[in-house]
Scaffold this active site. Sequence first.
Site, PDB file in Angstrom:
ATOM      1  CG  ASP A  63     -26.958   8.805   8.026  1.00 49.18           C
ATOM      2  OD1 ASP A  63     -26.604   7.756   7.895  1.00 49.18           O
ATOM      3  OD2 ASP A  63     -27.777   8.952   8.921  1.00 49.18           O
ATOM      4  CG  HIS A 275      -0.001   2.472  -4.797  1.00 45.93           C
ATOM      5  ND1 HIS A 275       0.008   3.822  -4.922  1.00 45.93           N
ATOM      6  CD2 HIS A 275       1.365   2.144  -4.454  1.00 45.93           C
ATOM      7  CE1 HIS A 275       1.136   4.401  -4.801  1.00 45.93           C
ATOM      8  NE2 HIS A 275       1.923   3.384  -4.285  1.00 45.93           N
ATOM      9  CG  ASP A 292       4.300   0.076   1.231  1.00 46.05           C
ATOM     10  OD1 ASP A 292       4.391   0.754   2.114  1.00 46.05           O
ATOM     11  OD2 ASP A 292       4.527   0.669   0.101  1.00 46.05           O
ATOM     12  CG  ASP A 303       6.036   4.511   2.979  1.00 47.13           C
ATOM     13  OD1 ASP A 303       5.569   3.168   2.970  1.00 47.13           O
ATOM     14  OD2 ASP A 303       6.168   5.241   2.263  1.00 47.13           O
ATOM     15  CG  HIS A 375       8.431   2.138  -7.454  1.00 45.93           C
ATOM     16  ND1 HIS A 375       9.344   2.467  -6.613  1.00 45.93           N
ATOM     17  CD2 HIS A 375       8.030   0.984  -7.535  1.00 45.93           C
ATOM     18  CE1 HIS A 375       9.682   1.233  -5.942  1.00 45.93           C
ATOM     19  NE2 HIS A 375       9.078   0.511  -6.620  1.00 45.93           N
ATOM     20  CG  HIS A 379       8.114   8.882  -0.728  1.00 43.98           C
ATOM     21  ND1 HIS A 379       7.647   9.026   0.462  1.00 43.98           N
ATOM     22  CD2 HIS A 379       7.794   7.618  -1.122  1.00 43.98           C
ATOM     23  CE1 HIS A 379       7.247   7.870   1.090  1.00 43.98           C
ATOM     24  NE2 HIS A 379       7.290   6.941   0.095  1.00 43.98           N
ATOM     25  CG  HIS A 386       3.874   9.756  -1.326  1.00 46.36           C
ATOM     26  ND1 HIS A 386       2.898   9.269  -2.175  1.00 46.36           N
ATOM     27  CD2 HIS A 386       4.410   8.787  -0.681  1.00 46.36           C
ATOM     28  CE1 HIS A 386       3.044   7.783  -2.351  1.00 46.36           C
ATOM     29  NE2 HIS A 386       3.923   7.402  -1.630  1.00 46.36           N
ATOM     30  CD  GLU A 404       9.019   3.577  -1.538  1.00 43.38           C
ATOM     31  OE1 GLU A 404       8.245   2.642  -1.716  1.00 43.38           O
ATOM     32  OE2 GLU A 404       8.588   4.716  -1.234  1.00 43.38           O
ATOM     33  CE1 TYR A 408       7.062  -3.976  -6.275  1.00 44.01           C
ATOM     34  CE2 TYR A 408       7.920  -2.741  -8.017  1.00 44.01           C
ATOM     35  CZ  TYR A 408       7.838  -2.968  -6.645  1.00 44.01           C
ATOM     36  OH  TYR A 408       8.220  -2.048  -5.650  1.00 44.01           O
ATOM     37  NE  ARG A 425       6.671  -0.991  -2.134  1.00 43.24           N
ATOM     38  CZ  ARG A 425       5.695  -1.428  -2.659  1.00 43.24           C
ATOM     39  NH1 ARG A 425       5.751  -1.841  -4.009  1.00 43.24           N
ATOM     40  NH2 ARG A 425       4.665  -1.381  -2.252  1.00 43.24           N
ATOM     41  CD  GLU A 427       8.436   2.512   1.731  1.00 41.36           C
ATOM     42  OE1 GLU A 427       7.695   1.680   1.587  1.00 41.36           O
ATOM     43  OE2 GLU A 427       8.231   3.772   1.504  1.00 41.36           O
TER      44      GLU A 427
HETATM   45 MN   LIG Z   1       6.869   4.679   0.175  1.00 41.01          MN
END
Ligand SMILES: [Mn+2]
Length: 469
Positions: A63, A275, A292, A303, A375, A379, A386, A404, A408, A425, A427
Amino acid sequence: MKQFLLLFAFLFTIAPIEAQENLPTDYLTKEFHKGRREAFRNLMPPNSVAVVFSYPERVFSQDINYNYHANPDLYYLTGYKEPDAVLVLFKESQTTGNDTYNEVLFVRERNAAQETWTGRRLGVEGVKAKLGFTAVYNGKGFSSFAIDFKKFSKLIYDKIPTDLSGNNNPGHLHALLQTFKAKAGIIQEDKTAVDLFIKITTDLREIKTPEEMVLMRKTVTLSCIAHNEVMKAVGPNMSENEADGIHAYIHRHYGAEDEGYPPIVGAGANGCILHYGENNASKMDNQLLLMDVGSEYHGYSADVTRTVPANGKFSEEQKAIYQIVYDAQEEVFKLCKEGTPFQDINKKAKEVIANGLIKLGIITNAKEVSKYYPHSCSHFLGLDVHDKGNYMSKLKENMIITVEPGIYIPANSNCDKKWWNIGVRIEDDILIQKDSFENLSAASPRKWQEVEALAKQKSTFNDMKFPKI
Ligand SMILES: [Mn+2]
């Protein structure tokens, strides 16, 4: 005890909850939201009506619900952050009896008993006073509201959720949606209605207003401070989860309510999962830590990604990969100005990374680049991490995009194993200007030399001692 409490409830009326004190003073103003509704109305076709619903609440456990997150479009247009609401926006003013109006907002009804459990509600009077609407009603009034949706030439609405439970409380989102569908005679969602809603909100939200820029600068700046502190605090024995927690602590310290997306804090092999969200390695050893993480401040998301050696010093291999990603960013930045086709950015990043990987002998053909860089580079960024924006058109002044690129190389990749488990990465959040750009996240270092120099510094968090358990 329970019986006693029930008796208690009969004898005394529960006092209404008073308005909250000591709130932040830098929320978007009612004038901002009114201006956004006017801008939306300007893009509506003649004789049309737009209907915008709140997001549903979602179950966390039994709940207990997840902390509620408002529908960014509804928040943008109204400032209302509670569930069970619907905004009806008319192109032309409507008249019913003596009333003339061009927008109506249905909100969650106040309820003293409920509010003692789940928190304050603005209610009709609160929405009138704080958000500047004049036609505001409780949600349960939507079904009896005299409106003939069929008389309009065009209906405009977002995708209708299909997975809501059958809560038939007349003020509940499920009932509001059922009422709308019945009143408008909707059997199947009309794609042109949804496309128009997305088109209008995209055209508006991809360009940031000065009021939004204040919040964007704040959320990005405080996220950079968090990244910098973690760079200082991190060491081979720190867990991913603790690094994640330092980010969260600093976000809250500066008043950010949340993160804009689930934080990605992964060392070594985990940094090669785009991710990754478990953040549960108990230590990082001498691997690269990819973080990230961006805060959400009054609805606006940062971001930012930084990749840092957990032991404070890049190995030769880590450095070589890191430098390619850095170079890709630098080349893309040169394209960041009004008029550049969005897709040129992706092409440029791919080209720089492919050339770099060929030089290191990791790939032999530019076509293989997507094995290690799967990728795209950019964005839009704003209320949604996003964010809404036109990806097939050209960059315009006052858009905010991320840059970004990444590389990898998971274990068992088809290259020398000295490259395995390196994930990088970097970014940044970029404000597009007429002839150039501003890097909103420049406060956190990107050059490998500067990252190493910062990592050498001591953090306040290094001195925190807690009992052993
Ligand atoms: Mn991003």
